[in-house]
Design a protein around this motif. Structure first.
Motif, PDB file in Angstrom:
ATOM      1  N   ASP A 183       0.789  -1.233   0.000  1.00 28.24           N
ATOM      2  CA  ASP A 183       0.000   0.000   0.000  1.00 28.24           C
ATOM      3  C   ASP A 183       0.822   1.285   0.000  1.00 28.24           C
ATOM      4  O   ASP A 183       0.271   2.370   0.196  1.00 28.24           O
ATOM      5  N   SER A 184       2.139   1.188  -0.204  1.00 28.36           N
ATOM      6  CA  SER A 184       2.928   2.418  -0.200  1.00 28.36           C
ATOM      7  C   SER A 184       4.204   2.266  -1.019  1.00 28.36           C
ATOM      8  O   SER A 184       4.625   1.155  -1.366  1.00 28.36           O
ATOM      9  N   PHE A 185       4.812   3.421  -1.286  1.00 28.62           N
ATOM     10  CA  PHE A 185       6.052   3.482  -2.071  1.00 28.62           C
ATOM     11  C   PHE A 185       6.989   4.471  -1.383  1.00 28.62           C
ATOM     12  O   PHE A 185       6.562   5.557  -0.973  1.00 28.62           O
ATOM     13  N   GLU A 186       8.252   4.073  -1.255  1.00 26.64           N
ATOM     14  CA  GLU A 186       9.284   4.947  -0.698  1.00 26.64           C
ATOM     15  C   GLU A 186      10.309   5.266  -1.777  1.00 26.64           C
ATOM     16  O   GLU A 186      11.016   4.377  -2.243  1.00 26.64           O
ATOM     17  N   PRO A 187      10.429   6.530  -2.210  1.00 23.67           N
ATOM     18  CA  PRO A 187      11.415   6.882  -3.223  1.00 23.67           C
ATOM     19  C   PRO A 187      12.819   6.964  -2.623  1.00 23.67           C
ATOM     20  O   PRO A 187      12.990   7.053  -1.407  1.00 23.67           O
ATOM     21  N   ARG A 188      13.813   6.951  -3.484  1.00 24.68           N
ATOM     22  CA  ARG A 188      15.205   7.075  -3.044  1.00 24.68           C
ATOM     23  C   ARG A 188      15.406   8.394  -2.294  1.00 24.68           C
ATOM     24  O   ARG A 188      14.671   9.366  -2.490  1.00 24.68           O
ATOM     25  N   ASP A 189      16.423   8.415  -1.438  1.00 28.59           N
ATOM     26  CA  ASP A 189      16.645   9.561  -0.554  1.00 28.59           C
ATOM     27  C   ASP A 189      16.818  10.870  -1.307  1.00 28.59           C
ATOM     28  O   ASP A 189      16.367  11.922  -0.842  1.00 28.59           O
ATOM     29  N   ALA A 190      17.467  10.821  -2.474  1.00 29.57           N
ATOM     30  CA  ALA A 190      17.808  12.046  -3.204  1.00 29.57           C
ATOM     31  C   ALA A 190      16.596  12.791  -3.730  1.00 29.57           C
ATOM     32  O   ALA A 190      16.711  13.967  -4.098  1.00 29.57           O
ATOM     33  N   VAL A 191      15.427  12.134  -3.795  1.00 27.40           N
ATOM     34  CA  VAL A 191      14.228  12.817  -4.309  1.00 27.40           C
ATOM     35  C   VAL A 191      13.059  12.784  -3.330  1.00 27.40           C
ATOM     36  O   VAL A 191      11.940  13.124  -3.693  1.00 27.40           O
ATOM     37  N   LYS A 192      13.321  12.408  -2.095  1.00 28.42           N
ATOM     38  CA  LYS A 192      12.230  12.383  -1.111  1.00 28.42           C
ATOM     39  C   LYS A 192      11.619  13.783  -0.944  1.00 28.42           C
ATOM     40  O   LYS A 192      10.400  13.949  -0.905  1.00 28.42           O
ATOM     41  N   GLY A 193      12.472  14.788  -0.836  1.00 24.89           N
ATOM     42  CA  GLY A 193      11.955  16.149  -0.716  1.00 24.89           C
ATOM     43  C   GLY A 193      11.249  16.611  -1.970  1.00 24.89           C
ATOM     44  O   GLY A 193      10.232  17.316  -1.898  1.00 24.89           O
ATOM     45  N   ASP A 194      11.782  16.230  -3.143  1.00 23.74           N
ATOM     46  CA  ASP A 194      11.146  16.574  -4.406  1.00 23.74           C
ATOM     47  C   ASP A 194       9.712  16.051  -4.440  1.00 23.74           C
ATOM     48  O   ASP A 194       8.774  16.768  -4.819  1.00 23.74           O
ATOM     49  N   VAL A 195       9.549  14.771  -4.041  1.00 28.24           N
ATOM     50  CA  VAL A 195       8.226  14.149  -4.033  1.00 28.24           C
ATOM     51  C   VAL A 195       7.287  14.914  -3.098  1.00 28.24           C
ATOM     52  O   VAL A 195       6.145  15.233  -3.459  1.00 28.24           O
ATOM     53  N   ALA A 196       7.765  15.230  -1.902  1.00 29.72           N
ATOM     54  CA  ALA A 196       6.931  15.962  -0.949  1.00 29.72           C
ATOM     55  C   ALA A 196       6.479  17.298  -1.527  1.00 29.72           C
ATOM     56  O   ALA A 196       5.294  17.654  -1.469  1.00 29.72           O
ATOM     57  N   ARG A 197       7.409  18.050  -2.108  1.00 29.94           N
ATOM     58  CA  ARG A 197       7.067  19.385  -2.606  1.00 29.94           C
ATOM     59  C   ARG A 197       6.158  19.331  -3.825  1.00 29.94           C
ATOM     60  O   ARG A 197       5.329  20.226  -4.029  1.00 29.94           O
ATOM     61  N   MET A 198       6.270  18.283  -4.644  1.00 27.19           N
ATOM     62  CA  MET A 198       5.353  18.122  -5.777  1.00 27.19           C
ATOM     63  C   MET A 198       3.929  17.865  -5.298  1.00 27.19           C
ATOM     64  O   MET A 198       2.959  18.448  -5.811  1.00 27.19           O
ATOM     65  N   LEU A 199       3.785  16.991  -4.304  1.00 25.18           N
ATOM     66  CA  LEU A 199       2.453  16.683  -3.781  1.00 25.18           C
ATOM     67  C   LEU A 199       1.833  17.907  -3.120  1.00 25.18           C
ATOM     68  O   LEU A 199       0.638  18.195  -3.303  1.00 25.18           O
TER      69      LEU A 199
END
Length: 277
Positions: A183-199
């Motif tokens: 039920d979930s996906f964890e992206p690589r560390d280098a884009v974790k912040g990118d994912v958060a800011r996009m959402l």
């Protein structure tokens, strides 16, 4: 908050400007370096002033008032068709080290721009805010908004599916450092912040007032087709742990300058995340 020339992404623009200055062969010509440096600093200052002006209506606000002010700023945008997204991503996500390639968001792989499509080893258009969360599909608007669309390997895109973001699971083939479970996906560390800011951009930009669902954050997974995404508590951590880097900052600027003419405010002001949520 005012943006100064010392703000990291602004400084990055100044460095980029210097990098573009042709190297010189003679000692005498080195005396031209100082004017170039002054010009780069002037460019950085002008850019900072321009961004300050863009967010003027949000200055001094916090909480719900800040969210509303940012929505009113960023909702003014040009729109890209879903077919047009292909060519746009070739510009926004270009590999800085190889202009013939794009960087895949979860995989981190540099791959030829020409290999976009639906084949197993092609790259396609990943909706970071999964299009089923709010059921907007590929409609021009949230379904084509470049601020949350990124190139990704077809297989990895399928593995991610429409899962919310969380920690843990099994390693994802072809995406080193990424993990997934049922039920979930964890992206690589280098884009974790990118994912958060996009959402978080999507949750501010689309509030139900333009014919699309009101997209919002919550602290759950398994949100299904509801116009919700989680987990906000973790995304706030990712925003702090992985601040905007030069690639993300350049991408924001290219979308603003060339395509949509709006910005992701959380790339320019990551501190606004905690002010709103």
């Amino acid at each position: 908050m005012r943006i100064s020339p010392r703000t990291p992404w602004v400084a990055g623009l100044a460095v980029a400007a210097l990098v573009l200055i042709p190297a010189t062969a003679s000692a005498g010509s080195q005396r031209t370096a100082a004017p170039h440096a002054d010009a780069a600093a002037t460019t950085a200052t002008t850019t900072a002033t321009s961004v300050d002006s863009y967010y003027a209506a949000a200055e001094g606000k916090t909480g719900a008032a800040l969210k509303t002010a940012l929505h009113n700023i960023i909702k003014t945008q040009s729109k890209v068709t879903y077919d047009g997204v292909w060519n746009a991503l070739k510009v926004t996500d270009q590999d800085p080290a190889n202009p013939n390639n794009v960087i895949l968001v979860y995989s981190g792989r540099s791959q030829s721009k020409s290999t976009n499509g639906g084949g197993v080893n092609d790259w396609n258009r990943e909706h970071v805010w999964a299009k089923s969360h709010g059921d907007f599909g590929t409609a021009t608007g949230p379904g084509t908004d470049l601020h949350h669309l990124r190139p990704e390997d077809v297989t990895v895109n399928s593995t991610r599916g429409n899962k919310d973001f969380d920690m843990g699971g099994s390693p994802v083939s072809e995406a080193p450092g990424s993990f997934t479970d049922s039920d979930s996906f964890e992206p690589r560390d280098a884009v974790k912040g990118d994912v958060a800011r996009m959402l978080l951009y999507m949750a501010v930009r689309y509030d139900g007032g333009d014919g699309f669902a009101d997209l919002e954050m919550n602290d759950k997974v398994n949100n299904g087709t509801a116009p919700l995404f989680g987990r906000i508590s973790l995304l706030k951590q990712w925003n702090q742990q992985d601040p905007p880097d030069a690639f993300e900052q350049r991408r924001n600027q290219v979308i603003f300058d060339t395509f949509q003419h709006n910005r992701n405010p959380f790339i320019d002001h990551p501190e606004w995340v905690n002010s709103i949520w």
